[in-house]
Design a protein around this motif. Structure first.
Motif, PDB file in Angstrom:
ATOM      1  N   GLY A   1       0.941  -1.281   0.149  1.00  0.00           N
ATOM      2  CA  GLY A   1       0.065   0.028   0.021  1.00  0.00           C
ATOM      3  C   GLY A   1       0.854   1.177  -0.052  1.00  0.00           C
ATOM      4  O   GLY A   1       1.735   1.365   0.701  1.00  0.00           O
ATOM      5  N   VAL A   2       0.402   2.240  -0.743  1.00  0.00           N
ATOM      6  CA  VAL A   2       0.930   3.599  -0.553  1.00  0.00           C
ATOM      7  C   VAL A   2       0.025   4.389  -0.421  1.00  0.00           C
ATOM      8  O   VAL A   2      -0.956   4.560  -0.949  1.00  0.00           O
ATOM      9  CB  VAL A   2       1.696   3.951  -2.053  1.00  0.00           C
TER      10      VAL A   2
ATOM     11  N   GLU B   1      -8.592   0.891   3.806  1.00  0.00           N
ATOM     12  CA  GLU B   1      -8.337   0.062   2.468  1.00  0.00           C
ATOM     13  C   GLU B   1      -7.049  -0.456   2.544  1.00  0.00           C
ATOM     14  O   GLU B   1      -6.878  -1.787   2.399  1.00  0.00           O
ATOM     15  CB  GLU B   1      -8.415   0.823   1.334  1.00  0.00           C
ATOM     16  N   ALA B   2      -6.071   0.255   2.863  1.00  0.00           N
ATOM     17  CA  ALA B   2      -4.414  -0.126   3.214  1.00  0.00           C
ATOM     18  C   ALA B   2      -4.494  -1.459   4.001  1.00  0.00           C
ATOM     19  O   ALA B   2      -4.064  -2.545   3.953  1.00  0.00           O
ATOM     20  CB  ALA B   2      -3.562   0.690   3.371  1.00  0.00           C
ATOM     21  N   ASP B   3      -5.443  -1.188   5.153  1.00  0.00           N
ATOM     22  CA  ASP B   3      -5.145  -1.944   6.261  1.00  0.00           C
ATOM     23  C   ASP B   3      -5.897  -3.264   5.709  1.00  0.00           C
ATOM     24  O   ASP B   3      -5.533  -4.285   6.157  1.00  0.00           O
ATOM     25  CB  ASP B   3      -6.009  -1.524   7.603  1.00  0.00           C
TER      26      ASP B   3
ATOM     27  N   ARG C   1       2.105  -4.537   3.439  1.00  0.00           N
ATOM     28  CA  ARG C   1       2.878  -3.465   4.169  1.00  0.00           C
ATOM     29  C   ARG C   1       2.643  -2.032   3.547  1.00  0.00           C
ATOM     30  O   ARG C   1       1.738  -2.101   2.212  1.00  0.00           O
ATOM     31  CB  ARG C   1       4.641  -3.530   3.735  1.00  0.00           C
ATOM     32  N   ILE C   2       2.750  -1.167   4.105  1.00  0.00           N
ATOM     33  CA  ILE C   2       2.417   0.258   3.877  1.00  0.00           C
ATOM     34  C   ILE C   2       3.565   1.179   3.838  1.00  0.00           C
ATOM     35  O   ILE C   2       4.209   1.113   4.819  1.00  0.00           O
ATOM     36  CB  ILE C   2       1.181   0.811   4.655  1.00  0.00           C
TER      37      ILE C   2
ATOM     38  N   VAL D   1       0.643  -6.235  -6.246  1.00  0.00           N
ATOM     39  CA  VAL D   1      -0.159  -5.275  -6.374  1.00  0.00           C
ATOM     40  C   VAL D   1       0.464  -4.144  -5.709  1.00  0.00           C
ATOM     41  O   VAL D   1       0.681  -4.255  -4.434  1.00  0.00           O
ATOM     42  CB  VAL D   1      -1.551  -5.321  -6.077  1.00  0.00           C
ATOM     43  N   LEU D   2       0.553  -3.028  -6.309  1.00  0.00           N
ATOM     44  CA  LEU D   2       1.028  -1.495  -5.690  1.00  0.00           C
ATOM     45  C   LEU D   2      -0.179  -1.093  -5.812  1.00  0.00           C
ATOM     46  O   LEU D   2      -0.633  -0.543  -7.033  1.00  0.00           O
ATOM     47  CB  LEU D   2       1.993  -0.844  -6.441  1.00  0.00           C
ATOM     48  N   LEU D   3      -0.692  -0.654  -4.369  1.00  0.00           N
ATOM     49  CA  LEU D   3      -2.211  -0.085  -4.207  1.00  0.00           C
ATOM     50  C   LEU D   3      -2.002   1.264  -3.812  1.00  0.00           C
ATOM     51  O   LEU D   3      -1.439   1.328  -2.750  1.00  0.00           O
ATOM     52  CB  LEU D   3      -2.868  -0.942  -3.367  1.00  0.00           C
ATOM     53  N   CYS D   4      -2.184   2.380  -4.542  1.00  0.00           N
ATOM     54  CA  CYS D   4      -2.184   3.691  -3.946  1.00  0.00           C
ATOM     55  C   CYS D   4      -3.603   3.933  -3.529  1.00  0.00           C
ATOM     56  O   CYS D   4      -4.676   3.637  -3.942  1.00  0.00           O
ATOM     57  CB  CYS D   4      -1.872   4.700  -4.927  1.00  0.00           C
TER      58      CYS D   4
END
Lengths: 283, 325
Positions: free
Chosen positions: B38-39, B201-203, B208-209, B192-195
């Motif tokens: 997560g970003v 959502e990241a949680d 990792r974030i 997946v790189l998730l912005c």
């Protein structure tokens, strides 16, 4: 297995099915890299499909040449050439050129509109030959040119135009105009990437095109012009194109005239394709 | 810098400036393969610009970035062969139908005409878009468009998928569908790189974030570490009988201390807790004492609270507009 397949039209949004989802994600041997011509054809297909979805977008390329032809022949024909029939013989090749060249501005407008959409990011992140989206669109635009050219010629025949060059001459004339338009359109796609809005591309494009079209031999015989103007008209590539097309349609084609036009189209293409491509990849 | 085979993305000192604005200002990322990374950051933090550099759409001004072992500047085509991008703007053609979009991408990715059509059918079915397959995408709902957009990224299953704010503007149901798709994808081995702007959502998705703000990574870790660094979460309790709220408050205070305070809501109480365990004990104490409760919840710290803890200012405080170029 899939719940989606049985969905009725009135419940369009269905939950993705877990099983089908996993199956769809699992399948996927990576196919070989696509060749440049196939990629271009796929992008050309994209343009065609858009025309199929909204055929009205061909209305202006259909109606404008008819209006110009009828207006010039019957309004100015008597005054400029003595009779409307003589003027039709003179002006039809010119209107053919004008109709197709005006259409090229839309290539820039379309690209400019495209650039504001996220789909360009997807295209640019694909492992395909860099210029393919642009070349494909340019190939798709040939359809518009063909429509504009065909309408002009058909209306011309209906009004009584006589083609001394026969069927081959007419087809050759249309092909030559389309080739030149293919080259010229790249000037406007470059413009399309420079300008900030579609209407700016449209305005600038026509502002550049109008003097080229009117300071040419489309409407009048240049020998009737003041000498300064006459030499400008003689230098104008649009005049060269009109001369060559008149020759092809009238059956008096000159290889030198045609060669000059082909050369000019090639120069436009060779200069502006790399320029547009570079700007597109960097945008 | 030598790249590790276990890293999907490795950036060092990545910089991108637009005029005077340094949209990305020295980002170092190490993204392991096979999970969601997560970003997290507010609008204008530099998330989209970072993704665009990693997806070979923008040239970095400084620093290096390797994606799946390939340098994004020197070997863009090798990178493009293994990634997909679902951007913040809809990265599908709105003037084509859903099936047409997938078929076009299939052709561009090297399938034959027939294979491309079959693959498009398969994805349309899997993503629940059968009824809308031939409809123009501009007439899709937000959730359908998002699903098509993700499907478009999976025409050939990528090794690395960039998802830029995939649920912004979606209703909760569509959001859950997107989350299910992301989980399914990761279970098949895609990174997946998730912005996202949502800590929630990241949680839910990320192992990792990285938290980024004004173009820099200001914190990195597992969701648990991140939340721990933020401190305590809030336990909200609603008693059934407003008459017994003070009693309940006293019971909670035995385990949680004096910071238990009444809400504006006449049956509500709020108390900071260290973790879920402490919250559970407090609730048990209430039920053991026979105080009936209507409900309770453990509040996640919001992105604002994370930012407040990490930067001393809220996330929404005068951040510049995200630079789209």
């Amino acid at each position: 297995m899939s719940t989606a397949a049985t969905t009725s039209p009135d419940t369009p949004s269905t939950t993705p099915s877990e099983v089908a989802l996993h199956a769809a994600l699992a399948s996927g041997e990576r196919p070989p890299r696509v060749s440049a011509p196939v990629a271009c054809l796929a992008f050309a297909g994209r343009s065609m499909r858009k025309i199929r979805h909204v055929p009205e977008q061909l209305l202006d390329v259909t109606i404008t040449p008819v209006l110009f032809l009828v207006m010039f022949v019957y309004l100015f024909g008597g005054a400029v050439a003595g009779s409307t029939d003589d003027y039709l013989q003179f002006i039809l090749p010119g209107i053919l050129v004008q109709a197709v060249l005006f259409t090229t501005v839309y290539s820039g407008v379309t690209l400019n509109t495209d650039m504001t959409k996220g789909v360009v990011d997807r295209f640019r992140s694909l492992p395909v030959w860099g210029p393919a989206p642009l070349v494909g669109a340019a190939v798709g635009d040939l359809v518009r040119y063909l429509v504009a050219a065909s309408v002009t010629v058909i209306v011309g025949f209906a009004l009584g135009f006589e083609a001394g060059g026969g069927v081959l001459g007419v087809l050759g004339g249309i092909a030559l105009v389309m080739l030149f338009a293919f080259g010229l359109a790249w000037v406007f796609t470059t413009l399309g990437l420079l300008m900030r809005s579609p209407s700016a591309v449209m305005n600038t494009g026509f502002m550049a095109l109008f003097p080229l079209v009117f300071l040419s031999n489309i409407f009048v015989d240049p020998s009737t012009l003041p000498s300064v103007l006459e030499s400008m008209v003689d230098l104008n590539p649009v005049s060269h194109l009109v001369t060559a097309v008149r020759g092809l349609l009238g059956g008096t084609a000159d290889a030198g005239d045609i060669g000059l036009v082909l050369g000019e189209a090639a120069v436009l293409t060779l200069v502006f394709v790399p320029l547009t491509t570079r700007m597109y990849r960097r945008a | 810098m030598p790249s590790s085979p276990h890293l999907a993305i490795e950036t060092t000192g990545l910089v991108k400036a637009f005029g005077d604005t340094r949209a990305v200002d020295g980002v170092d990322l190490q993204v392991p393969t096979g999970a969601v990374y997560g970003v997290l950051g507010p609008n204008g933090a530099g998330k989209t610009t970072t993704i665009r550099m990693l997806a070979t759409l923008l040239r970095p001004d400084a620093g290096t970035a390797r994606v799946l072992g390939h340098d994004v500047v020197d070997e863009p085509d090798a990178v493009r062969r293994r990634i997909s991008l679902t951007g913040q703007l809809a990265s599908v053609d709105e003037e084509l139908g859903g099936h047409e979009n997938l078929q076009l991408l299939g052709r561009l990715l090297g399938y034959s005409r027939r294979q491309a059509a079959a693959r498009a059918d398969e994805l349309i079915t899997a993503f629940g878009l059968t009824a809308a397959a031939s409809r123009l995408v501009k007439n899709y709902s937000g959730g359908m468009r998002r699903r098509l957009d993700i499907a478009a990224s999976l025409v050939v299953t990528p090794d690395l998928l960039f998802l830029d704010e995939p649920t912004t503007g979606l209703d909760p149901r569509s959001r859950n569908e997107v989350w299910a798709i992301v989980r399914a994808l990761v279970s098949q081995g895609t990174t997946v790189l998730l912005c996202t702007q949502y800590l929630d959502e990241a949680d839910q998705l990320a192992s990792r974030i990285a938290v980024i703000d004004t173009g820099r990574v200001i914190a990195e870790g597992t969701p648990g570490e991140l939340k721990a660094s933020v401190g305590r979460s809030a336990l909200h309790v609603r008693v059934l009988d407003p008459e017994r709220r003070d009693e309940a408050r006293a019971i909670l205070a035995r385990g949680l201390g004096d910071s238990v305070h009444p809400d504006p809501d006449p049956v509500g109480l709020t108390a900071p807790v260290a973790d879920a365990e402490e919250a559970a004990e407090a609730i048990s104490a209430l039920t053991a004492a026979g105080v009936p409760i209507g409900g309770f919840s453990l509040g996640q710290p919001s992105l604002d609270e994370v930012f407040l803890a990490l930067t001393g200012r809220p996330a929404t405080d005068e951040t510049p507009e995200e630079v789209a170029a």
